[in-house]
Design a protein around this motif. Structure first.
Motif, PDB file in Angstrom:
ATOM      1  N   ARG A   1       0.837  -1.211   0.000  1.00 32.17           N
ATOM      2  CA  ARG A   1       0.000   0.000   0.000  1.00 32.17           C
ATOM      3  C   ARG A   1       0.870   1.260   0.000  1.00 32.17           C
ATOM      4  O   ARG A   1       0.477   2.292  -0.550  1.00 32.17           O
ATOM      5  CB  ARG A   1      -0.906   0.011   1.235  1.00 32.17           C
ATOM      6  CG  ARG A   1      -1.974  -1.079   1.241  1.00 32.17           C
ATOM      7  CD  ARG A   1      -3.027  -0.723   2.274  1.00 32.17           C
ATOM      8  NE  ARG A   1      -4.032  -1.768   2.430  1.00 32.17           N
ATOM      9  CZ  ARG A   1      -4.078  -2.620   3.431  1.00 32.17           C
ATOM     10  NH1 ARG A   1      -3.147  -2.568   4.371  1.00 32.17           N
ATOM     11  NH2 ARG A   1      -5.028  -3.529   3.518  1.00 32.17           N
ATOM     12  N   THR A   2       2.037   1.176   0.619  1.00 33.47           N
ATOM     13  CA  THR A   2       2.897   2.364   0.705  1.00 33.47           C
ATOM     14  C   THR A   2       3.333   2.828  -0.676  1.00 33.47           C
ATOM     15  O   THR A   2       3.264   4.018  -0.999  1.00 33.47           O
ATOM     16  CB  THR A   2       4.130   2.047   1.565  1.00 33.47           C
ATOM     17  OG1 THR A   2       3.698   1.589   2.856  1.00 33.47           O
ATOM     18  CG2 THR A   2       5.000   3.283   1.730  1.00 33.47           C
TER      19      THR A   2
ATOM     20  N   GLN B   1       2.085   1.373  -3.542  1.00 28.18           N
ATOM     21  CA  GLN B   1       0.999   1.101  -4.484  1.00 28.18           C
ATOM     22  C   GLN B   1       1.493   0.246  -5.663  1.00 28.18           C
ATOM     23  O   GLN B   1       1.350   0.607  -6.829  1.00 28.18           O
ATOM     24  CB  GLN B   1       0.385   2.402  -5.000  1.00 28.18           C
ATOM     25  CG  GLN B   1      -0.306   3.207  -3.925  1.00 28.18           C
ATOM     26  CD  GLN B   1      -1.028   4.423  -4.466  1.00 28.18           C
ATOM     27  OE1 GLN B   1      -0.796   4.846  -5.580  1.00 28.18           O
ATOM     28  NE2 GLN B   1      -1.927   4.976  -3.678  1.00 28.18           N
TER      29      GLN B   1
ATOM     30  N   THR C   1      -8.156   9.445  -2.030  1.00 31.02           N
ATOM     31  CA  THR C   1      -7.003   8.803  -1.406  1.00 31.02           C
ATOM     32  C   THR C   1      -5.780   9.680  -1.633  1.00 31.02           C
ATOM     33  O   THR C   1      -5.619  10.305  -2.684  1.00 31.02           O
ATOM     34  CB  THR C   1      -6.741   7.404  -2.014  1.00 31.02           C
ATOM     35  OG1 THR C   1      -6.634   7.517  -3.439  1.00 31.02           O
ATOM     36  CG2 THR C   1      -7.866   6.453  -1.681  1.00 31.02           C
TER      37      THR C   1
ATOM     38  N   ASP D   1      -1.913  10.541  -2.292  1.00 26.48           N
ATOM     39  CA  ASP D   1      -0.902   9.963  -3.180  1.00 26.48           C
ATOM     40  C   ASP D   1       0.445   9.945  -2.455  1.00 26.48           C
ATOM     41  O   ASP D   1       1.042  10.999  -2.216  1.00 26.48           O
ATOM     42  CB  ASP D   1      -0.807  10.793  -4.463  1.00 26.48           C
ATOM     43  CG  ASP D   1       0.133  10.178  -5.480  1.00 26.48           C
ATOM     44  OD1 ASP D   1       0.759   9.148  -5.160  1.00 26.48           O
ATOM     45  OD2 ASP D   1       0.236  10.714  -6.599  1.00 26.48           O
ATOM     46  N   PRO D   2       0.972   8.759  -2.093  1.00 27.84           N
ATOM     47  CA  PRO D   2       2.254   8.707  -1.369  1.00 27.84           C
ATOM     48  C   PRO D   2       3.420   9.239  -2.188  1.00 27.84           C
ATOM     49  O   PRO D   2       4.438   9.629  -1.623  1.00 27.84           O
ATOM     50  CB  PRO D   2       2.409   7.208  -1.057  1.00 27.84           C
ATOM     51  CG  PRO D   2       1.567   6.502  -2.052  1.00 27.84           C
ATOM     52  CD  PRO D   2       0.414   7.416  -2.329  1.00 27.84           C
TER      53      PRO D   2
ATOM     54  N   LEU E   1       1.580   8.566   5.903  1.00 29.06           N
ATOM     55  CA  LEU E   1       0.239   8.186   5.473  1.00 29.06           C
ATOM     56  C   LEU E   1      -0.133   6.849   6.093  1.00 29.06           C
ATOM     57  O   LEU E   1       0.710   5.965   6.262  1.00 29.06           O
ATOM     58  CB  LEU E   1       0.170   8.083   3.946  1.00 29.06           C
ATOM     59  CG  LEU E   1       0.622   9.312   3.150  1.00 29.06           C
ATOM     60  CD1 LEU E   1       0.368   9.096   1.667  1.00 29.06           C
ATOM     61  CD2 LEU E   1      -0.073  10.564   3.637  1.00 29.06           C
TER      62      LEU E   1
ATOM     63  N   ASN F   1      -4.043   5.137   2.996  1.00 30.84           N
ATOM     64  CA  ASN F   1      -3.707   6.456   2.421  1.00 30.84           C
ATOM     65  C   ASN F   1      -4.859   7.446   2.518  1.00 30.84           C
ATOM     66  O   ASN F   1      -5.055   8.266   1.621  1.00 30.84           O
ATOM     67  CB  ASN F   1      -3.261   6.311   0.957  1.00 30.84           C
ATOM     68  CG  ASN F   1      -1.979   5.524   0.820  1.00 30.84           C
ATOM     69  OD1 ASN F   1      -1.160   5.499   1.723  1.00 30.84           O
ATOM     70  ND2 ASN F   1      -1.803   4.876  -0.316  1.00 30.84           N
TER      71      ASN F   1
ATOM     72  N   VAL G   1      -3.252  11.397   7.183  1.00 28.60           N
ATOM     73  CA  VAL G   1      -1.903  11.934   7.108  1.00 28.60           C
ATOM     74  C   VAL G   1      -1.545  12.521   8.474  1.00 28.60           C
ATOM     75  O   VAL G   1      -2.355  13.200   9.101  1.00 28.60           O
ATOM     76  CB  VAL G   1      -1.777  13.001   5.997  1.00 28.60           C
ATOM     77  CG1 VAL G   1      -2.805  14.110   6.163  1.00 28.60           C
ATOM     78  CG2 VAL G   1      -0.376  13.581   5.968  1.00 28.60           C
TER      79      VAL G   1
END
Length: 546
Positions: free
Chosen positions: A165-166, A168, A375, A377-378, A387, A391, A394
């Motif tokens: 997830r970090t 994506q 969501t 965006d990292p 995040l 996500n 924050v």
């Protein structure tokens, strides 16, 4: 009757080695059948090992089995060849767009499954070992698909079975112990389940929005139908009437001018005739010898005075109709300018009339009909921000986070953008706490480099930012910034801020959001030329997309 009740296909009597109908069929001890020449050639290659196996189930035989022709099977194949039974081999041939079997030689058959363990695709015939042999029991079969290498980690040659997830992206299990160590990871199947759940919610939202848009469409049609068209009809009639009146006035003036000119012309012609008569008489008188007659007649020819001929007509030698044309042209331009100005006023009035008929949300329930899921965006998050929760949360950490380098990352300021670009009517809410906080909307092209106003929310013409600034005269104060211009605003803020955007109409509004009512904090009316990406500014504390 047996022939009528049994349906056979050529595929059932095909050799799995050459893929054609069996020729001189033989059955080996495991029960599978092959062409005699095909199995002989296959076993000839295994002679050096002294162990012989079945090409399908991989069962081994020692010594080499003796082959005998299967007479009954040969008769069935003969009937198939002579057309007594229907054949459909073409149904299994790979066509355009089909995934081909990686084992078939010569004519390729359509693959029915792909194996992530073998990284190969198989037709029905060559897939049988995966069902029958224990060696393949742990292999994972999927629907036939091409580009199997894309489903394998390029670093570890392992299947991609984990979702990070970090970052994506899909990774393998070994990646979780290397470059993705400590990242927020989940199995690919779990991530798919999450997305499917979101898709269900999104579809419900789409259905609600479709219903709302249909309702708005009907109301807009009613609004258009209710526009007082008779006013425009009367206006057109009035203009036509005025035009007729002006035309008639010009014609009357034209007739009057022509009539006056004709009268002047007649008087001039009469005066010219009288002067010619007198000229002739004077000529005759000049030759008379009767002095008394000369004197008496000469006095008569001199009178009456010029005034007896009526008013004199003074004709300007420079006179022409050019001045008249200029005046008429000027009048035409003035009329066109007036018409253009009035038309613009009418258009603006009609447009504002239609806009006023649109439904403007007022309650939170109405705003929620436009809600959108966002969501963060990292790849854009400043390294001081962390995040979490898929996500959607924050947090200001104040220390560098292990984000990879990315050209879209904000290098200064605690800023992060969302992945979604908005173009229509949207509503979302943000819960916040902390020292400094801001909700922004920005174009994709906003700057990202440190030390530049181009990258700070509200300090350029590519972003709009609603900020909370502590320490004002009141208990709370906040401001709105755009293009390096700040509007100071005062009042109390709730912990949940609602944002309503109508990108087409150029409306951006911020509200104190509660379950019962919405309190407007600030509204902007402008023109948006690109998709808008929501963003959050944070220095201390936490912000959550609701």
């Amino acid at each position: 009757m047996a022939e009528a009740s049994v349906t056979l296909t050529e595929n059932q009597f095909s050799c799995s080695i050459c893929l054609d109908l069996l020729k001189d069929p033989v059955a080996i001890p495991c029960g599978h059948s092959y062409c005699m020449n095909c199995i002989k050639n296959f076993w000839d290659k295994e002679d050096h090992a002294g162990v012989y196996s079945c090409p399908q189930c991989r069962q081994t035989f020692t010594p080499r089995p003796v082959l005998g022709r299967n007479t009954m099977l040969a008769e069935v194949v003969k009937k198939l060849k002579t057309g007594l039974q229907p054949t459909t081999p073409a149904d299994h041939d790979a066509g355009p767009g089909d995934v081909e079997c990686d084992v078939c030689t010569g004519r390729k058959q359509k693959a029915v499954k792909s194996c992530l363990g073998c990284l190969a695709s198989y037709c029905e015939t060559h897939l049988q070992p995966h069902y029958e042999s224990p060696a393949f029991k742990k292999h994972k079969l999927t629907d036939a698909t091409g580009h199997l290498q894309e489903k394998v980690c390029s670093n570890h040659d392992k299947p991609l079975e984990v979702y990070c997830r970090t970052d994506q992206q899909c990774i393998c299990y070994l990646c979780t112990m290397d470059e993705h160590r400590g990242h927020d990871t989940v199995s690919a199947s779990a991530r798919v389940a999450e997305i499917q759940k979101q898709m269900v919610e999104t579809q419900k939202g789409f259905e609600q929005k479709i219903g709302l848009r249909k309702k708005e469409l009907e109301e807009l049609k009613m609004a258009v139908d209710s526009i007082p068209v008779t006013i425009f009809t009367e206006m057109i009639s009035s203009i036509e009437r005025r035009r007729s009146e002006v035309t008639e006035l010009i014609r009357v003036q034209e007739k009057a001018a022509v009539s006056q000119a004709q009268e002047h012309m007649e008087r001039l012609e009469e005066e010219i005739a009288e002067l010619k008569r007198r000229q002739l008489e004077l000529e005759q008188l000049s030759h008379t010898v009767d002095h008394i007659h000369f004197l008496q007649r000469f006095q008569c020819l001199l009178g009456p005075s010029d005034g007896a001929f009526g008013p004199r007509i003074s004709i300007n030698p420079q006179c022409s109709y050019e001045n008249v044309k200029n005046v008429v042209s000027g009048l035409k331009e003035e009329l066109e300018n007036v018409c253009e100005k009035k038309t613009a006023e009418i258009h603006q009035t009609v447009a504002s009339y239609v806009v006023l008929q649109e439904i403007v949300p007022s309650t939170r329930a109405e705003f929620l009909e436009y809600s959108c899921r966002l969501t963060l965006d990292p790849n854009t998050a400043n390294r001081n921000l962390r995040l979490s929760e898929f996500n959607r949360v924050v947090t200001w950490e104040g220390c560098m986070q292990p984000y990879a380098d990315h050209p879209e990352r904000f290098n200064s300021n605690g800023q992060v953008l969302c992945t979604e670009g908005l173009t229509g009517c949207c509503y979302w809410e943000v819960e916040w706490s902390g020292q400094q906080f801001g909700i922004a909307l920005a174009y994709k092209g906003i700057g990202r480099q440190e030390g530049s106003n181009d990258s700070m929310y509200g300090q350029n013409d590519k972003s709009w930012c609603f900020k909370y600034n502590p320490g004002g005269y009141y208990s709370y104060n906040y401001s709105f910034c755009h293009n390096n211009e700040t509007i100071q605003l005062y009042g109390c803020l709730s912990s949940k801020i609602g944002v309503y955007l109508d990108a087409r109409a150029g409306i951006l509004s911020f509200y104190n959001a509660s379950d019962n009512n919405m309190t407007l904090l600030h509204r902007v009316q402008t023109t948006f030329t690109e998709p808008l990406y929501p963003g959050i500014y944070l220095y201390g504390g936490t912000a959550k997309l609701c």
